[in-house]
Design a protein around this motif. Structure first.
Motif, mmCIF file in Angstrom:
data_model
loop_
_atom_site.group_PDB
_atom_site.id
_atom_site.type_symbol
_atom_site.label_atom_id
_atom_site.label_comp_id
_atom_site.label_asym_id
_atom_site.label_seq_id
_atom_site.Cartn_x
_atom_site.Cartn_y
_atom_site.Cartn_z
ATOM 1 N N CYS A 66 0.908 1.209 -0.501
ATOM 2 C CA CYS A 66 -0.253 0.926 0.331
ATOM 3 C C CYS A 66 -1.135 2.175 0.430
ATOM 4 O O CYS A 66 -0.719 3.281 0.066
ATOM 5 C CB CYS A 66 0.189 0.493 1.731
ATOM 6 S SG CYS A 66 1.179 -1.033 1.751
ATOM 7 N N ASN A 67 -2.347 1.992 0.947
ATOM 8 C CA ASN A 67 -3.216 3.156 1.144
ATOM 9 C C ASN A 67 -2.821 3.904 2.413
ATOM 10 O O ASN A 67 -1.834 3.560 3.067
ATOM 11 C CB ASN A 67 -4.683 2.736 1.187
ATOM 12 C CG ASN A 67 -5.016 1.866 2.392
ATOM 13 O OD1 ASN A 67 -4.166 1.606 3.254
ATOM 14 N ND2 ASN A 67 -6.245 1.408 2.469
ATOM 15 N N GLN A 68 -3.583 4.922 2.764
ATOM 16 C CA GLN A 68 -3.235 5.748 3.915
ATOM 17 C C GLN A 68 -3.273 4.968 5.221
ATOM 18 O O GLN A 68 -2.633 5.355 6.193
ATOM 19 C CB GLN A 68 -4.185 6.949 3.999
ATOM 20 C CG GLN A 68 -4.014 7.930 2.844
ATOM 21 C CD GLN A 68 -4.939 9.116 2.968
ATOM 22 O OE1 GLN A 68 -5.856 9.132 3.797
ATOM 23 N NE2 GLN A 68 -4.713 10.141 2.155
ATOM 24 N N PRO A 74 -6.452 -2.647 -0.956
ATOM 25 C CA PRO A 74 -7.152 -1.914 -2.013
ATOM 26 C C PRO A 74 -6.509 -2.086 -3.383
ATOM 27 O O PRO A 74 -7.209 -2.215 -4.387
ATOM 28 C CB PRO A 74 -7.089 -0.459 -1.540
ATOM 29 C CG PRO A 74 -6.998 -0.567 -0.050
ATOM 30 C CD PRO A 74 -6.134 -1.763 0.190
ATOM 31 N N TYR A 75 -5.181 -2.106 -3.420
ATOM 32 C CA TYR A 75 -4.492 -2.320 -4.692
ATOM 33 C C TYR A 75 -4.799 -3.711 -5.227
ATOM 34 O O TYR A 75 -5.134 -3.886 -6.409
ATOM 35 C CB TYR A 75 -2.987 -2.163 -4.520
ATOM 36 C CG TYR A 75 -2.212 -2.689 -5.719
ATOM 37 C CD1 TYR A 75 -2.014 -1.894 -6.844
ATOM 38 C CD2 TYR A 75 -1.699 -3.989 -5.725
ATOM 39 C CE1 TYR A 75 -1.331 -2.387 -7.949
ATOM 40 C CE2 TYR A 75 -1.020 -4.485 -6.823
ATOM 41 C CZ TYR A 75 -0.841 -3.689 -7.930
ATOM 42 O OH TYR A 75 -0.175 -4.181 -9.022
#
Length: 202
Positions: A66-68, A74-75
């Motif tokens: 996952c992102n921050q 986003p992926y």
């Protein structure tokens, strides 16, 4: 588990938890499908692309993160972007129901490593060539590529048959490939046309 964060679900998915995977699919399927459906305007193909994205997520679950902010979105939407570009890079797919398609084989990422000049130059050449076409070809093409109208909508607006609209757009694509082919490979032109179509409203 339904209220679990994306991060938590991904942790479980990395441990081969199929229930967590199903929950993640349910969480994002409709949004991904709607996003891709708008772009390619083909229901069944959009479903196939979404399915491929999630299959890719499962196959690469140990590397995907996952992102921050703890979101997997986003992926997934990044994968959707490349899936749509790959879909459109088969030139014939730009016109629904076209046959005998040539599938673009080179990785899309190779073109993103080039300077933006390549894309800008090709887009300029495409615009110049389209401007030089007669209205019967130019207008349907622009309505399809710039206003994102469907074949049916274009046919209705121009009082033409759907097959005539398809033929006219196919003729434009063939002319573009023929006129630009002396400078660029056919696959490169296909990809640039695909990128221009996909990113037009971004």
């Amino acid at each position: 588990m339904k209220r679990s964060t994306d991060n938590h679900l991904m942790e479980l998915i990395r441990k081969n938890d199929h229930r967590a995977f199903t929950l993640l699919v349910d969480r994002y399927w409709e949004d991904l499908y709607g996003h891709i459906r708008i772009k390619i305007r083909e229901k069944d193909d959009a479903k196939d692309l979404v399915q491929d994205i999630f299959l890719g997520l499962w196959k690469n679950r140990e590397q995907v993160s996952c992102n921050q902010q703890g979101s997997i979105a986003p992926y997934l939407f990044g994968a959707a972007r490349y899936a749509v570009i790959s879909y459109f890079s088969r030139c014939g797919v730009l016109v629904p129901a076209a046959q005998s398609l040539t599938v673009f084989q080179e990785p899309v990422s190779a073109f993103y490593s080039d300077e933006p000049y390549l894309l800008k130059e090709l887009q300029s050449q495409i615009e110049h060539e389209v401007d030089s076409l007669p209205d019967r070809l130019k207008i349907p093409y622009r309505l399809s590529r710039e206003q994102q109208l469907s074949i049916k909508e274009i046919a209705s607006r121009l009082s033409l048959s759907e097959q005539t609209v398809k033929n006219n757009i196919s003729a434009v694509l063939a002319k573009l490939r023929a006129r630009l082919g002396q400078y660029h490979s056919d696959s490169t032109i296909c990809l640039i046309l695909a990128i221009a179509t996909f990113f037009h409203d971004h």
